[in-house]
Scaffold this motif. Structure first.
Motif, PDB file in Angstrom:
ATOM      1  N   GLU A  32       0.833  -1.210   0.000  1.00  0.00           N
ATOM      2  CA  GLU A  32       0.000   0.000   0.000  1.00  0.00           C
ATOM      3  C   GLU A  32       0.865   1.257   0.000  1.00  0.00           C
ATOM      4  O   GLU A  32       0.571   2.227  -0.697  1.00  0.00           O
ATOM      5  CB  GLU A  32      -0.928  -0.009   1.217  1.00  0.00           C
ATOM      6  CG  GLU A  32      -2.032  -1.060   1.155  1.00  0.00           C
ATOM      7  CD  GLU A  32      -3.008  -0.921   2.305  1.00  0.00           C
ATOM      8  OE1 GLU A  32      -2.894   0.076   3.071  1.00  0.00           O
ATOM      9  OE2 GLU A  32      -3.863  -1.793   2.446  1.00  0.00           O
ATOM     10  N   GLU A  33       1.921   1.220   0.780  1.00  0.00           N
ATOM     11  CA  GLU A  33       2.812   2.389   0.842  1.00  0.00           C
ATOM     12  C   GLU A  33       3.520   2.611  -0.487  1.00  0.00           C
ATOM     13  O   GLU A  33       3.626   3.750  -0.962  1.00  0.00           O
ATOM     14  CB  GLU A  33       3.844   2.187   1.954  1.00  0.00           C
ATOM     15  CG  GLU A  33       4.779   3.383   2.142  1.00  0.00           C
ATOM     16  CD  GLU A  33       5.772   3.171   3.258  1.00  0.00           C
ATOM     17  OE1 GLU A  33       6.666   4.034   3.421  1.00  0.00           O
ATOM     18  OE2 GLU A  33       5.665   2.152   3.978  1.00  0.00           O
ATOM     19  N   GLU A  34       3.990   1.530  -1.105  1.00  0.00           N
ATOM     20  CA  GLU A  34       4.670   1.642  -2.398  1.00  0.00           C
ATOM     21  C   GLU A  34       3.707   2.131  -3.475  1.00  0.00           C
ATOM     22  O   GLU A  34       4.076   2.960  -4.319  1.00  0.00           O
ATOM     23  CB  GLU A  34       5.257   0.288  -2.790  1.00  0.00           C
ATOM     24  CG  GLU A  34       6.437  -0.144  -1.938  1.00  0.00           C
ATOM     25  CD  GLU A  34       6.859  -1.573  -2.192  1.00  0.00           C
ATOM     26  OE1 GLU A  34       8.016  -1.923  -1.875  1.00  0.00           O
ATOM     27  OE2 GLU A  34       6.034  -2.360  -2.713  1.00  0.00           O
ATOM     28  N   SER A  35       2.479   1.621  -3.438  1.00  0.00           N
ATOM     29  CA  SER A  35       1.470   2.050  -4.419  1.00  0.00           C
ATOM     30  C   SER A  35       1.152   3.528  -4.282  1.00  0.00           C
ATOM     31  O   SER A  35       1.050   4.255  -5.278  1.00  0.00           O
ATOM     32  CB  SER A  35       0.184   1.226  -4.249  1.00  0.00           C
ATOM     33  OG  SER A  35       0.406  -0.137  -4.529  1.00  0.00           O
ATOM     34  N   SER A  36       1.002   3.982  -3.031  1.00  0.00           N
ATOM     35  CA  SER A  36       0.680   5.390  -2.781  1.00  0.00           C
ATOM     36  C   SER A  36       1.803   6.307  -3.266  1.00  0.00           C
ATOM     37  O   SER A  36       1.554   7.339  -3.907  1.00  0.00           O
ATOM     38  CB  SER A  36       0.444   5.603  -1.284  1.00  0.00           C
ATOM     39  OG  SER A  36       0.183   6.961  -1.002  1.00  0.00           O
ATOM     40  N   THR A  37       3.048   5.906  -2.973  1.00  0.00           N
ATOM     41  CA  THR A  37       4.197   6.709  -3.407  1.00  0.00           C
ATOM     42  C   THR A  37       4.282   6.776  -4.920  1.00  0.00           C
ATOM     43  O   THR A  37       4.511   7.844  -5.500  1.00  0.00           O
ATOM     44  CB  THR A  37       5.499   6.113  -2.843  1.00  0.00           C
ATOM     45  OG1 THR A  37       5.438   6.097  -1.425  1.00  0.00           O
ATOM     46  CG2 THR A  37       6.706   6.931  -3.296  1.00  0.00           C
ATOM     47  N   LEU A  38       4.085   5.642  -5.586  1.00  0.00           N
ATOM     48  CA  LEU A  38       4.221   5.581  -7.037  1.00  0.00           C
ATOM     49  C   LEU A  38       3.116   6.346  -7.749  1.00  0.00           C
ATOM     50  O   LEU A  38       3.387   7.093  -8.695  1.00  0.00           O
ATOM     51  CB  LEU A  38       4.233   4.128  -7.512  1.00  0.00           C
ATOM     52  CG  LEU A  38       4.364   3.917  -9.021  1.00  0.00           C
ATOM     53  CD1 LEU A  38       5.648   4.555  -9.553  1.00  0.00           C
ATOM     54  CD2 LEU A  38       4.340   2.430  -9.362  1.00  0.00           C
ATOM     55  N   ILE A  39       1.882   6.189  -7.301  1.00  0.00           N
ATOM     56  CA  ILE A  39       0.782   6.869  -8.008  1.00  0.00           C
ATOM     57  C   ILE A  39       0.890   8.383  -7.843  1.00  0.00           C
ATOM     58  O   ILE A  39       0.564   9.146  -8.772  1.00  0.00           O
ATOM     59  CB  ILE A  39      -0.598   6.350  -7.537  1.00  0.00           C
ATOM     60  CG1 ILE A  39      -1.675   6.779  -8.545  1.00  0.00           C
ATOM     61  CG2 ILE A  39      -0.949   6.852  -6.146  1.00  0.00           C
ATOM     62  CD1 ILE A  39      -2.995   6.090  -8.369  1.00  0.00           C
ATOM     63  N   ASN A  40       1.367   8.830  -6.687  1.00  0.00           N
ATOM     64  CA  ASN A  40       1.585  10.277  -6.501  1.00  0.00           C
ATOM     65  C   ASN A  40       2.644  10.783  -7.476  1.00  0.00           C
ATOM     66  O   ASN A  40       2.514  11.870  -8.050  1.00  0.00           O
ATOM     67  CB  ASN A  40       2.004  10.572  -5.069  1.00  0.00           C
ATOM     68  CG  ASN A  40       0.861  10.413  -4.078  1.00  0.00           C
ATOM     69  OD1 ASN A  40      -0.308  10.511  -4.453  1.00  0.00           O
ATOM     70  ND2 ASN A  40       1.187  10.161  -2.811  1.00  0.00           N
ATOM     71  N   LYS A  41       3.698   9.998  -7.659  1.00  0.00           N
ATOM     72  CA  LYS A  41       4.751  10.381  -8.596  1.00  0.00           C
ATOM     73  C   LYS A  41       4.223  10.415 -10.023  1.00  0.00           C
ATOM     74  O   LYS A  41       4.488  11.352 -10.790  1.00  0.00           O
ATOM     75  CB  LYS A  41       5.924   9.397  -8.495  1.00  0.00           C
ATOM     76  CG  LYS A  41       7.065   9.665  -9.487  1.00  0.00           C
ATOM     77  CD  LYS A  41       8.127   8.604  -9.417  1.00  0.00           C
ATOM     78  CE  LYS A  41       8.974   8.744  -8.183  1.00  0.00           C
ATOM     79  NZ  LYS A  41       9.889   9.924  -8.269  1.00  0.00           N
ATOM     80  N   LEU A  42       3.466   9.388 -10.424  1.00  0.00           N
ATOM     81  CA  LEU A  42       2.919   9.320 -11.783  1.00  0.00           C
ATOM     82  C   LEU A  42       1.973  10.485 -12.061  1.00  0.00           C
ATOM     83  O   LEU A  42       1.994  11.070 -13.158  1.00  0.00           O
ATOM     84  CB  LEU A  42       2.177   7.997 -11.988  1.00  0.00           C
ATOM     85  CG  LEU A  42       3.045   6.716 -11.957  1.00  0.00           C
ATOM     86  CD1 LEU A  42       2.164   5.483 -12.007  1.00  0.00           C
ATOM     87  CD2 LEU A  42       4.039   6.713 -13.111  1.00  0.00           C
ATOM     88  N   GLU A  43       1.140  10.810 -11.085  1.00  0.00           N
ATOM     89  CA  GLU A  43       0.191  11.914 -11.272  1.00  0.00           C
ATOM     90  C   GLU A  43       0.910  13.255 -11.369  1.00  0.00           C
ATOM     91  O   GLU A  43       0.554  14.107 -12.194  1.00  0.00           O
ATOM     92  CB  GLU A  43      -0.811  11.929 -10.122  1.00  0.00           C
ATOM     93  CG  GLU A  43      -1.817  10.777 -10.180  1.00  0.00           C
ATOM     94  CD  GLU A  43      -2.728  10.754  -8.968  1.00  0.00           C
ATOM     95  OE1 GLU A  43      -2.449  11.496  -7.989  1.00  0.00           O
ATOM     96  OE2 GLU A  43      -3.703   9.980  -8.984  1.00  0.00           O
ATOM     97  N   GLU A  44       1.932  13.438 -10.535  1.00  0.00           N
ATOM     98  CA  GLU A  44       2.683  14.702 -10.566  1.00  0.00           C
ATOM     99  C   GLU A  44       3.410  14.866 -11.897  1.00  0.00           C
ATOM    100  O   GLU A  44       3.367  15.942 -12.514  1.00  0.00           O
ATOM    101  CB  GLU A  44       3.677  14.724  -9.406  1.00  0.00           C
ATOM    102  CG  GLU A  44       4.334  16.085  -9.164  1.00  0.00           C
ATOM    103  CD  GLU A  44       5.505  16.357 -10.094  1.00  0.00           C
ATOM    104  OE1 GLU A  44       5.698  17.524 -10.485  1.00  0.00           O
ATOM    105  OE2 GLU A  44       6.219  15.395 -10.448  1.00  0.00           O
ATOM    106  N   ILE A  45       4.060  13.816 -12.368  1.00  0.00           N
ATOM    107  CA  ILE A  45       4.779  13.874 -13.645  1.00  0.00           C
ATOM    108  C   ILE A  45       3.809  14.119 -14.791  1.00  0.00           C
ATOM    109  O   ILE A  45       4.058  14.947 -15.679  1.00  0.00           O
ATOM    110  CB  ILE A  45       5.566  12.574 -13.876  1.00  0.00           C
ATOM    111  CG1 ILE A  45       6.704  12.443 -12.862  1.00  0.00           C
ATOM    112  CG2 ILE A  45       6.130  12.530 -15.296  1.00  0.00           C
ATOM    113  CD1 ILE A  45       7.428  11.114 -12.914  1.00  0.00           C
ATOM    114  N   SER A  46       2.688  13.412 -14.770  1.00  0.00           N
ATOM    115  CA  SER A  46       1.714  13.520 -15.862  1.00  0.00           C
ATOM    116  C   SER A  46       1.145  14.928 -15.965  1.00  0.00           C
ATOM    117  O   SER A  46       0.991  15.460 -17.078  1.00  0.00           O
ATOM    118  CB  SER A  46       0.585  12.501 -15.657  1.00  0.00           C
ATOM    119  OG  SER A  46       1.078  11.177 -15.674  1.00  0.00           O
ATOM    120  N   GLN A  47       0.816  15.528 -14.832  1.00  0.00           N
ATOM    121  CA  GLN A  47       0.265  16.880 -14.844  1.00  0.00           C
ATOM    122  C   GLN A  47       1.307  17.907 -15.267  1.00  0.00           C
ATOM    123  O   GLN A  47       1.035  18.783 -16.087  1.00  0.00           O
ATOM    124  CB  GLN A  47      -0.279  17.229 -13.448  1.00  0.00           C
ATOM    125  CG  GLN A  47      -1.551  16.489 -13.073  1.00  0.00           C
ATOM    126  CD  GLN A  47      -2.723  16.872 -13.970  1.00  0.00           C
ATOM    127  OE1 GLN A  47      -2.877  18.031 -14.358  1.00  0.00           O
ATOM    128  NE2 GLN A  47      -3.538  15.886 -14.317  1.00  0.00           N
TER     129      GLN A  47
END
Length: 281
Positions: free
Chosen positions: A50-65
């Motif tokens: 869960e922690e790894e997923s949360s960290t990764l999705i935040n990174k993906l969303e920030e990069i994408s935006q």
């Protein structure tokens, strides 16, 4: 006459059947959504905590935006009979991935059942930011981590490299065959190397100096001059002839025109043109 009527009746019947069946056939063709239907991280294979997923999705969303290109990661248990390339293309298209009107972005797919991965690129990511050589470079960086089971590190590596490549593409000179990222060295190792080199050099000089017991400091250079050892004579040079050799030098760019880089394309089941790469881990 009767034969002609029979032919026309058969043709009309076939046409009528086609008219009745075509709407059903058309309804079976998936439509591409106008908006994304799933998050940028879909971990169906359960590879991340869960922690790894949360960290990764935040990174993906920030990069994408920030980059205005969607960067997605998807893990599945099976390719369901498709190739990794086709599965990645369809997942991207039929789930509405992509930023803006042109659906710009890319997606990394990992299938645990077949131990295969695939990257699909579309829009700006296909035509500009990610060339075939660039995708090969990116996959070489994360593939080893996938093989060793370091999935979080592999996906973080993928996301960070996508960010770097999109940033570079914005300069007008995207990474390609003759323009690849330079390796980064930690400052710690630079300082460590300097210190180690200093002590090694100091030890060598100190050891050499101990062997020079006969050497003493002199006040003047005359002490090192041997009497009568210097004798100057007149010398002349005469020009005899000249030899000129000519040869043709090929332009390196011309000789390497066969590897000009760029992106190859393939057509997905939706009829859209994608780029990408795939492999096993």
């Amino acid at each position: 006459m009767k034969t002609k009527k029979k032919i026309w009746c058969c043709l009309f019947s076939l046409l009528w059947i086609f008219v009745l069946i075509f709407p059903v056939m058309a309804s079976d063709i998936p439509e591409i959504p106008t908006e994304r239907q799933k998050p940028l991280l879909v971990d169906e294979a359960g590879l991340l905590s869960e922690e790894e997923s949360s960290t990764l999705i935040n990174k993906l969303e920030e990069i994408s935006q920030r980059q205005e290109n969607e960067v997605a990661v998807v893990t599945v248990n099976s390719l369901e009979g498709k190739t990794a390339e086709a599965y990645a293309d369809d997942y991207y298209d039929y789930n509405g991935y992509g930023y803006g009107e042109n659906d710009d972005g890319l997606l990394l797919l990992v299938s645990m059942g077949e131990r295969e991965w695939a990257i699909t690129t579309y829009g700006y990511c296909h035509t500009v930011a990610f060339t075939d050589a660039g995708l090969d470079y990116i996959s070489s960086e994360f593939q080893g981590k996938l093989s060793s089971g370091e999935y979080a590190k592999a996906f973080e590596c993928f996301a960070d490299l996508c960010d770097d490549f999109l940033t570079q593409a914005a300069t007008g000179e995207p990474y390609d065959v003759d323009n690849m990222p330079k390796g980064k060295v930690s400052p710690f190792w630079l300082y460590t190397d300097l210190v180690v080199a200093f002590f090694i050099s100091f030890g060598i000089v100190k050891g050499k100096s101990r062997n020079l017991k006969s050497v003493k400091k002199q006040e003047s250079a005359k002490a090192y001059e041997r009497s009568g050892s210097l004798s100057l004579r007149r010398s002349t040079d005469s020009f005899v002839n000249r030899i000129v050799t000519q040869r043709t030098i090929k332009n390196e760019k011309d000789s390497s025109s066969g590897s000009s880089g760029g992106s190859s394309s393939h057509t997905s089941s939706s009829g859209r043109s994608h780029g990408g790469s795939s492999g096993k881990f």
